[in-house]
Design an enzyme around this catalytic site. Structure first.
Site, mmCIF file in Angstrom:
data_model
loop_
_atom_site.group_PDB
_atom_site.id
_atom_site.type_symbol
_atom_site.label_atom_id
_atom_site.label_comp_id
_atom_site.label_asym_id
_atom_site.label_seq_id
_atom_site.Cartn_x
_atom_site.Cartn_y
_atom_site.Cartn_z
ATOM 1 N N LYS A 62 0.940 3.894 -2.139
ATOM 2 C CA LYS A 62 0.443 5.122 -2.465
ATOM 3 C C LYS A 62 1.478 6.168 -3.213
ATOM 4 C CE LYS A 62 -3.042 5.054 1.368
ATOM 5 N NZ LYS A 62 -2.542 4.068 2.187
ATOM 6 N N ASP A 74 0.729 -1.138 0.132
ATOM 7 C CA ASP A 74 -0.091 0.128 0.083
ATOM 8 C C ASP A 74 1.033 1.224 0.081
ATOM 9 O OD1 ASP A 74 -1.990 1.931 0.284
ATOM 10 O OD2 ASP A 74 -2.774 1.133 2.393
HETATM 11 P P1 5BU Z 1 -7.268 -0.460 9.802
HETATM 12 O O1 5BU Z 1 -6.394 -0.652 11.045
HETATM 13 O O2 5BU Z 1 -8.526 -1.453 9.473
HETATM 14 O O3 5BU Z 1 -7.758 1.200 10.146
HETATM 15 O O4 5BU Z 1 -6.256 -0.321 8.651
HETATM 16 C C1 5BU Z 1 -6.620 0.177 7.344
HETATM 17 C C2 5BU Z 1 -5.400 0.202 6.146
HETATM 18 O O5 5BU Z 1 -5.915 0.410 5.177
HETATM 19 C C3 5BU Z 1 -4.349 1.218 6.738
HETATM 20 O O6 5BU Z 1 -3.085 0.320 6.348
HETATM 21 C C4 5BU Z 1 -4.428 2.475 5.912
HETATM 22 O O7 5BU Z 1 -2.999 2.838 5.531
HETATM 23 C C5 5BU Z 1 -5.168 1.906 4.818
HETATM 24 N N1 5BU Z 1 -6.191 2.775 4.113
HETATM 25 C C6 5BU Z 1 -7.032 3.502 4.720
HETATM 26 O O8 5BU Z 1 -7.212 2.920 5.892
HETATM 27 N N2 5BU Z 1 -7.946 4.190 4.010
HETATM 28 C C7 5BU Z 1 -7.408 4.666 2.862
HETATM 29 O O9 5BU Z 1 -8.322 5.207 2.175
HETATM 30 C C8 5BU Z 1 -6.495 3.967 2.236
HETATM 31 C C9 5BU Z 1 -5.864 3.172 2.807
HETATM 32 BR BR1 5BU Z 1 -5.954 4.537 0.371
#
Ligand code: 5BU
Length: 269
Positions: free
Chosen positions: A97, A95
């Site tokens: 980005k 991820d």
């Molecule tokens: P969580 O712990 O379920 O909140 O993690 C969500 C993951 O998805 C985390 O690694 C973020 O960097 C990633 N993410 C996100 O939460 N929202 C977004 O819009 C994007 C990536 Br793009």
């Protein structure tokens, strides 16, 4: 309103006609393992990452990394993840980005200490820089059979990826071709009924809480897969925050995500 046509199809039938080998592998894995769950392993030690990956592997189609948060990173970690992806049957999504001009992102993707293109099947990019970012990443990733998704929307409160920005992201994906850009990070089906078979991959998924106090916004697997027509759910802390229940939580999200998918197929059959 008629459902989006992609949401009436099985993952298997979509795999059969997909031109990109990583998207095909992902869709085939989803069908074979009966899971649309991607676990986001946002921990900072290699051993902990590998431990979580081994525990969640039976329940996931994909594992998502943020390789730049790993404190003891060596390329051995990446090689081990890639070996586990084959042994335990999942796709790797870094991820990262990316968000720079084409020449720079090509170097960031292929080189440096992380050499992301060599081990991550899928990665993602912001569209802020324009289509050059897609061709730059493609120069490194296409020959390896990798795939790219674009950030058309985000899950965090107050983000700027909406409206015309989202539409332009979708337009860039159309112009890039499905053999390289296979879909989006988005919160709903941002593609049109007559678009190619894009994947919508969705973070901000949780069964127990609606936020994290830092802008993250959670929806349930049912809201994401059934109501919004997304294809893959990304879950991070919901799965690994309780160290003693990692496999059990992965199973819970796998079951919820798959049930939502089956209900979506029935609704539209
Ligand atoms: P969580 O712990 O379920 O909140 O993690 C969500 C993951 O998805 C985390 O690694 C973020 O960097 C990633 N993410 C996100 O939460 N929202 C977004 O819009 C994007 C990536 Br793009």
């Amino acid at each position: 309103m008629a459902p989006h046509p992609v949401t009436t199809k099985t993952y298997a039938s979509r795999a059969a006609s997909h031109p990109n080998s990583t998207a095909r592998r992902l869709l085939e894995t989803m069908e074979r393992k009966k899971t649309n769950l991607c676990v986001s392993v946002d921990v900072t030690k290699s051993a902990e990452i590998l431990d979580i990956v081994r525990q969640v592997a039976p329940y996931v189609c994909m594992v998502k990394t943020h390789i730049d948060i790993v404190e003891d990173f060596t390329i051995d970690l990446a090689h081990e993840l890639r070996r586990l992806a084959d042994e335990l049957d999942f796709v790797i999504f870094e991820d990262r980005k990316f968000a720079d001009i084409g020449n720079t992102v090509e170097l960031q993707y292929s080189s440096g200490v992380h050499k992301i293109a060599s081990w991550s099947h899928l990665t993602n990019a912001h569209v802020v820089p324009g289509p050059g970012i897609i061709t730059g990443l493609g120069a490194a990733g296409k020959p390896l059979g990798n795939a790219l998704i674009l950030l058309a929307e985000m899950s965090s409160a107050g983000n700027l990826a909406s409206g015309e920005y989202t539409e332009k992201a979708v337009q860039m994906a159309r112009e890039a071709g499905l053999d390289w850009v296979v879909g989006f990070i988005a919160m709903h089906r941002v593609d049109k009924a007559d678009d190619p078979d894009f994947l919508v991959i969705t973070p901000g998924v949780g069964l127990d809480v609606r936020g994290d106090g830092r802008g993250q916004q959670y929806r349930t697997p049912h809201e994401v897969v059934h109501d919004s027509g997304c294809d893959v759910i990304i879950v991070g802390r919901g799965i690994y925050k309780n160290k003693d229940a990692v496999a059990a939580e992965a199973k819970r999200y796998q079951e919820a995500g798959w049930k939502a998918y089956e209900e979506r197929l029935q609704r539209t059959a």
